[in-house]
Design an enzyme around this catalytic site. Structure first.
Site, PDB file in Angstrom:
ATOM      1  N   HIS A 225       0.884  -1.187   0.000  1.00  0.00           N
ATOM      2  CA  HIS A 225       0.000   0.000   0.000  1.00  0.00           C
ATOM      3  C   HIS A 225       0.916   1.230   0.000  1.00  0.00           C
ATOM      4  CE1 HIS A 225      -3.466   2.438   0.619  1.00  0.00           C
ATOM      5  NE2 HIS A 225      -3.823   2.102   1.862  1.00  0.00           N
ATOM      6  N   HIS A 264      -2.193  -2.278  -9.616  1.00  0.00           N
ATOM      7  CA  HIS A 264      -3.229  -1.740  -8.733  1.00  0.00           C
ATOM      8  C   HIS A 264      -4.384  -2.726  -8.665  1.00  0.00           C
ATOM      9  CE1 HIS A 264      -6.119   1.047  -6.943  1.00  0.00           C
ATOM     10  NE2 HIS A 264      -5.029   1.667  -6.516  1.00  0.00           N
ATOM     11  N   ASP A 315       2.474   5.801  -6.619  1.00  0.00           N
ATOM     12  CA  ASP A 315       3.679   5.757  -5.795  1.00  0.00           C
ATOM     13  C   ASP A 315       4.977   5.846  -6.596  1.00  0.00           C
ATOM     14  OD1 ASP A 315       2.511   5.649  -3.278  1.00  0.00           O
ATOM     15  OD2 ASP A 315       2.074   3.522  -3.495  1.00  0.00           O
TER      16      ASP A 315
HETATM   17  N1  ACO Z   1       5.292  -6.399 -10.037  1.00  0.00           N
HETATM   18  C1  ACO Z   1       5.310  -7.611 -10.622  1.00  0.00           C
HETATM   19  N2  ACO Z   1       4.201  -8.372 -10.761  1.00  0.00           N
HETATM   20  C2  ACO Z   1       3.046  -7.880 -10.315  1.00  0.00           C
HETATM   21  C3  ACO Z   1       2.959  -6.621  -9.695  1.00  0.00           C
HETATM   22  C4  ACO Z   1       4.128  -5.877  -9.572  1.00  0.00           C
HETATM   23  N3  ACO Z   1       4.116  -4.671  -8.982  1.00  0.00           N
HETATM   24  N4  ACO Z   1       1.680  -6.382  -9.328  1.00  0.00           N
HETATM   25  C5  ACO Z   1       0.979  -7.464  -9.703  1.00  0.00           C
HETATM   26  N5  ACO Z   1       1.811  -8.367 -10.283  1.00  0.00           N
HETATM   27  C6  ACO Z   1       1.431  -9.665 -10.798  1.00  0.00           C
HETATM   28  C7  ACO Z   1       0.971 -10.552  -9.664  1.00  0.00           C
HETATM   29  O1  ACO Z   1       2.064 -11.269  -9.103  1.00  0.00           O
HETATM   30  C8  ACO Z   1      -0.019 -11.442 -10.354  1.00  0.00           C
HETATM   31  O2  ACO Z   1       0.708 -12.443 -11.054  1.00  0.00           O
HETATM   32  P1  ACO Z   1       0.132 -13.947 -11.126  1.00  0.00           P
HETATM   33  O3  ACO Z   1      -1.238 -13.833 -11.706  1.00  0.00           O
HETATM   34  O4  ACO Z   1       1.134 -14.649 -11.958  1.00  0.00           O
HETATM   35  O5  ACO Z   1       0.100 -14.437  -9.695  1.00  0.00           O
HETATM   36  C9  ACO Z   1      -0.645 -10.552 -11.401  1.00  0.00           C
HETATM   37  O6  ACO Z   1       0.287  -9.492 -11.625  1.00  0.00           O
HETATM   38  C10 ACO Z   1      -1.971  -9.957 -11.018  1.00  0.00           C
HETATM   39  O7  ACO Z   1      -1.852  -9.230  -9.813  1.00  0.00           O
HETATM   40  P2  ACO Z   1      -3.108  -9.151  -8.857  1.00  0.00           P
HETATM   41  O8  ACO Z   1      -3.193 -10.425  -8.104  1.00  0.00           O
HETATM   42  O9  ACO Z   1      -4.335  -8.763  -9.611  1.00  0.00           O
HETATM   43  O10 ACO Z   1      -2.708  -7.963  -7.886  1.00  0.00           O
HETATM   44  P3  ACO Z   1      -3.536  -7.569  -6.578  1.00  0.00           P
HETATM   45  O11 ACO Z   1      -4.770  -6.876  -6.969  1.00  0.00           O
HETATM   46  O12 ACO Z   1      -3.683  -8.716  -5.646  1.00  0.00           O
HETATM   47  O13 ACO Z   1      -2.500  -6.553  -5.899  1.00  0.00           O
HETATM   48  C11 ACO Z   1      -1.116  -4.693  -5.718  1.00  0.00           C
HETATM   49  C12 ACO Z   1      -2.462  -5.192  -6.236  1.00  0.00           C
HETATM   50  C13 ACO Z   1      -0.967  -5.089  -4.245  1.00  0.00           C
HETATM   51  C14 ACO Z   1      -1.094  -3.165  -5.804  1.00  0.00           C
HETATM   52  C15 ACO Z   1       0.004  -5.296  -6.571  1.00  0.00           C
HETATM   53  O14 ACO Z   1      -0.103  -4.848  -7.893  1.00  0.00           O
HETATM   54  C16 ACO Z   1       1.373  -4.985  -6.011  1.00  0.00           C
HETATM   55  O15 ACO Z   1       1.838  -5.712  -5.118  1.00  0.00           O
HETATM   56  N6  ACO Z   1       2.033  -3.913  -6.494  1.00  0.00           N
HETATM   57  C17 ACO Z   1       3.288  -3.468  -5.919  1.00  0.00           C
HETATM   58  C18 ACO Z   1       3.056  -2.666  -4.650  1.00  0.00           C
HETATM   59  C19 ACO Z   1       2.532  -1.290  -4.943  1.00  0.00           C
HETATM   60  O16 ACO Z   1       3.000  -0.596  -5.825  1.00  0.00           O
HETATM   61  N7  ACO Z   1       1.546  -0.869  -4.140  1.00  0.00           N
HETATM   62  C20 ACO Z   1       0.974   0.471  -4.229  1.00  0.00           C
HETATM   63  C21 ACO Z   1      -0.489   0.399  -4.526  1.00  0.00           C
HETATM   64  S1  ACO Z   1      -1.160   1.979  -4.973  1.00  0.00           S
HETATM   65  C22 ACO Z   1      -1.154   2.932  -3.558  1.00  0.00           C
HETATM   66  O17 ACO Z   1      -1.109   2.470  -2.451  1.00  0.00           O
HETATM   67  C23 ACO Z   1      -1.195   4.413  -3.796  1.00  0.00           C
END
Ligand code: ACO
Length: 379
Positions: A225, A264, A315
């Site tokens: 987050h 996201h 971010d």
């Molecule tokens: N880097 C690499 N792979 C990613 C990333 C990433 N940043 N984000 C998602 N993926 C991958 C996941 O591993 C998943 O792969 P899989 O299907 O092979 O398992 C696929 O993309 C789909 O992801 P979701 O499961 O739909 O992501 P979820 O909705 O559960 O999580 C989240 C969203 C937590 C923001 C995620 O994208 C993440 O961890 N990002 C990095 C952290 C981040 O930047 N957070 C800030 C959020 S915005 C804010 O707070 C202002």
């Protein structure tokens, strides 16, 4: 059609509507990201952060007279009570700044508790935290860094200028103040994200305002987050050139590492806030004559798009924007708190107005019922 994901994965309440709100839309068709009906693009281009804070807390944009009065009132509340200063002085230099704000919020809640659970009490407590979060962080910072007890009651015209002034010990350039102001607008509110939902869950138990905000800060701290802006900066700083960044990133992706500042839960094509903060980061980089941080950031962005079809969230470019303003990386997520206190306050008020305890159910996956075994007979 909205940008919302289909609930094709279990867990994390993905795709679940957990209640109603009139505060904000995230990726809603025809609205995009909007605060009380105003688009984020309009607010970032035409408003100041205090105007947006007023909109979130009171429901409408202020008139010029209301804005002047609101700004003056917030500016008059920047001083910290002695009890908060004493508590902050006890925190070691190794404390993470998010824990400083969590503690400062908790102590202020003991010294100046909410008097009731009505709208006015929440607005009063929210405004006090809005005015004092920068003071808390920078009072502690200067005390642990150099043993200085700084005066936090400044006459800076807005929170962005006040924060940068206290941090740097002198007035910041106007371009930095504006970039910080835009960043505060972008971070102010985002519907039922993890920290706001936490705030609403705590509020729904009829707990006090400060308890809810302490919980919100805790939820915001993690790198999935709010903590992602710090993690993004740490990633960018690993590389000296764009080519180095490309090689390093491909290695990380091969190891299936999460790249912070990308992806996201709700947005699936783009985070509308990202382009707005990227514009600020780029301008600050140009003004600073930067040839490393911004080009490395852009390359990481390009590689993620090419390799994973992924986009930057708010971010990612916030990290380089703060870097150019001279903000130390561990203060990035606290800036998020200084802004999001406005959205959290709006949600405390909204939750209380139509309150019902938030208490979902769970699908049980444990063992079948079994005979209790006396302790002497357990192997
Ligand atoms: N880097 C690499 N792979 C990613 C990333 C990433 N940043 N984000 C998602 N993926 C991958 C996941 O591993 C998943 O792969 P899989 O299907 O092979 O398992 C696929 O993309 C789909 O992801 P979701 O499961 O739909 O992501 P979820 O909705 O559960 O999580 C989240 C969203 C937590 C923001 C995620 O994208 C993440 O961890 N990002 C990095 C952290 C981040 O930047 N957070 C800030 C959020 S915005 C804010 O707070 C202002």
């Amino acid at each position: 059609m909205s940008d919302s994901p289909k609930p094709n994965k279990t867990g994390g309440l993905a795709g679940v509507n957990a209640g109603e709100t009139a505060v904000c839309t995230v990726g809603k068709e025809g609205f995009g990201l909007s605060y009380r009906g105003y688009t984020i693009e309009d607010l970032a281009a035409k408003a100041g952060f205090e105007e947006v804070a007023y909109l979130l807390l009171y429901g409408e944009l202020p008139t010029r007279a209301q804005l002047t009065e609101y700004r003056q009132s917030l500016a008059g509340m920047r001083g910290l009570p002695e009890g908060v200063r004493t508590a902050l002085e006890l925190l070691p230099k190794t404390t993470h700044p998010m824990d400083v704000l969590r503690t400062g919020c908790s102590v202020l809640g003991c010294l100046e508790p909410e008097r009731g659970l009505d709208r006015q009490s929440a607005i009063k407590a929210g405004n006090r935290l809005l005015a004092t979060f920068p003071s808390m962080l920078l009072y502690w910072y200067h005390f642990v860094e150099g043993g200085k007890r700084i005066e936090t009651q400044t006459d800076d015209p807005n929170i962005a200028a006040h924060f940068l002034h206290l941090l740097l010990g002198k007035a910041a350039p106007e371009s930095h103040v504006r970039a910080m102001d835009v960043s505060l607008i972008l971070y102010a509110e985002h519907e039922f994200n993890a920290s706001t939902f936490t705030v609403r869950v705590i509020t729904s138990t009829l707990a006090d305002f400060h308890s809810a905000i302490v919980g919100g800060i805790g939820a915001l701290r993690g790198p999935l987050h709010g903590g992602a802006n710090e993690a993004a900066m740490e990633l960018i700083e690993l590389y000296k050139t764009p080519d180095e960044a490309e090689t390093g990133l491909l290695e990380k992706l091969a190891k299936k590492e999460l790249i912070m500042g990308f992806g996201h839960r709700v947005y699936k094509k783009a985070d509308p806030r990202s382009a707005l903060i990227q514009e600020q980061a780029k301008a600050l980089a140009t003004a600073a004559g930067d040839a490393t941080v911004y080009p490395v950031s852009e390359r990481i962005d390009a590689v993620m798009r090419r390799e994973k079809g992924m986009f930057t969230n708010l971010d990612f470019y916030s990290a380089s924007a703060y870097h150019f303003m001279g903000v130390p990386t561990p203060m990035f997520t606290p800036i998020f708190v200084m802004s999001r206190i406005t959205g959290w306050t709006a949600h405390v008020i909204e939750q209380r107005e139509k309150n019902r305890l938030i208490r979902p159910a769970a699908d049980y996956t444990g063992p079948e019922l079994r005979e209790f075994v006396e302790i002497e007979k357990r192997g």
